[in-house]
Design an enzyme around this catalytic site. Structure first.
Site, mmCIF file in Angstrom:
data_model
loop_
_atom_site.group_PDB
_atom_site.id
_atom_site.type_symbol
_atom_site.label_atom_id
_atom_site.label_comp_id
_atom_site.label_asym_id
_atom_site.label_seq_id
_atom_site.Cartn_x
_atom_site.Cartn_y
_atom_site.Cartn_z
ATOM 1 C CG HIS A 225 -5.762 -1.904 8.868
ATOM 2 N ND1 HIS A 225 -5.939 -0.744 9.581
ATOM 3 C CD2 HIS A 225 -4.410 -2.037 8.768
ATOM 4 C CE1 HIS A 225 -4.770 -0.208 9.876
ATOM 5 N NE2 HIS A 225 -3.821 -0.978 9.390
ATOM 6 C CD GLU B 255 -8.770 1.208 7.916
ATOM 7 O OE1 GLU B 255 -8.674 0.234 8.687
ATOM 8 O OE2 GLU B 255 -8.274 2.316 8.169
ATOM 9 C CG ASP C 17 -8.869 -0.910 11.875
ATOM 10 O OD1 ASP C 17 -7.885 -1.594 11.492
ATOM 11 O OD2 ASP C 17 -9.295 0.081 11.233
ATOM 12 C CG ASP D 41 -0.297 -0.535 2.486
ATOM 13 O OD1 ASP D 41 0.950 -0.549 2.547
ATOM 14 O OD2 ASP D 41 -1.016 -0.944 3.406
HETATM 15 C C1 F6R Z 1 1.459 -1.185 6.070
HETATM 16 C C2 F6R Z 1 0.245 -1.955 6.214
HETATM 17 C C3 F6R Z 1 -0.574 -1.879 7.455
HETATM 18 C C4 F6R Z 1 0.253 -2.035 8.724
HETATM 19 C C5 F6R Z 1 -0.635 -1.870 9.961
HETATM 20 C C6 F6R Z 1 0.161 -1.986 11.237
HETATM 21 O O1 F6R Z 1 2.070 -1.440 4.820
HETATM 22 O O2 F6R Z 1 -0.126 -2.632 5.303
HETATM 23 O O3 F6R Z 1 -1.552 -2.886 7.424
HETATM 24 O O4 F6R Z 1 0.860 -3.301 8.729
HETATM 25 O O5 F6R Z 1 -1.261 -0.636 9.917
HETATM 26 O O6 F6R Z 1 1.025 -0.907 11.333
HETATM 27 P P1 F6R Z 1 2.164 -0.868 12.458
HETATM 28 O O7 F6R Z 1 3.106 -1.976 12.094
HETATM 29 O O8 F6R Z 1 2.810 0.475 12.294
HETATM 30 O O9 F6R Z 1 1.495 -1.088 13.743
#
Ligand code: F6R
Length: 256
Positions: free
Chosen positions: A134, A139, A132, A63
């Protein structure tokens, strides 16, 4: 799902690095799906220290934010070059990260999907998880069959990522993300989660029903998923003792 509970994030990252390293040794032209964020930082550090050969590896990132240019310090382009790509010998042309500045989002998303197939498909997809539930930036309520597309971040996710932008209101609302359907096509999935803030999302993803309200629960539909946790992230799993026993008593031929 194989649930691997380790004492700390460092231990979990070492296990994850072992899994990625083994793939790169067995298949030097492997295709990796990669995540950003705090979670894979230690994994990438370990991989850099292992001095593996990345000369034939291809990567696809999950992403990117829509809006900030690639040079923006909070962009996922910047993150990946800073923490991994500039330290390994991956050819620049083999690196794919969604273009958050594209003028035609639907066309770009189709091209991104179309590039994965001729590359051979993703051998191993590294994932983190949002508080959450994701994965990527899919989401809650994302279609479990979704493909790469534009998504709108929830207030919770924007707040979780505020630190990199210097405040909630500065976090972009929109992102381009691989879909859940795209993620589920990877041959193998490695989900990492560290810290207490992830405990509830992990318990719902691993032990709850498959539901679009916790997008990571869709991983229950994939046959080869390893979930690597530290103790705090595993704190709400009802069958944690069972997962520990299974991991500690794997037959030799099944290790990693
Ligand atoms: C980032 C991604 C997100 C993160 C998630 C957790 O490329 O795909 O799904 O893995 O938001 O983020 P952190 O690791 O910062 O807690």
């Amino acid at each position: 799902m194989e649930i691997i509970i380790q004492p700390t994030a460092k231990d979990g990252s070492a296990v994850a690095a072992g899994i990625v390293a083994r793939l790169l040794r067995e298949k030097p032209d492997a295709v990796l799906g990669l995540a950003t964020g705090r979670t894979p930082l230690l994994l990438y550090r370990e991989l850099v220290q292992m001095k593996l050969d990345w000369s034939r590896v291809t990567t696809f990132n999950l992403d990117e934010y829509v809006g900030p240019p690639p040079a923006h310090p909070a962009s996922f382009h910047c993150f990946m070059w800073e923490h991994l790509f500039r330290h390994v010998n991956v050819p620049k042309e083999n690196v794919h990260i969604p273009d958050g500045l594209t003028k035609d989002v639907p066309a770009f998303c189709r091209q991104y999907e179309d590039a994965i197939r001729p590359a051979g498909g993703i051998d191993l997809q590294v994932l983190g998880i949002g508080t959450d539930g994701h994965i990527g930036f899919n989401e809650p309520t994302s279609s479990l069959a979704s493909r790469t597309r534009l998504k709108t971040l929830t207030a919770q996710t924007r707040s979780d990522n505020a630190r990199s932008f210097g405040g909630d209101d500065r976090v972009p609302h929109h992102v381009i993300t691989m879909g859940i359907g795209t993620i589920l096509e990877a041959r193998q999935i490695l989900l990492l989660a560290f810290g207490h803030a992830k405990a509830q999302a992990i318990a719902a993803a691993v032990e709850g029903p498959v539901t679009a309200m916790n997008p990571a629960s869709a991983l229950q539909l994939h046959p080869v998923v390893k979930v690597v946790l530290d103790e705090p992230a595993a704190a709400r799993l009802s069958k944690a003792d069972y997962y520990r026993w299974v991991y500690d008593n794997k037959p030799d031929w099944q290790i990693i």
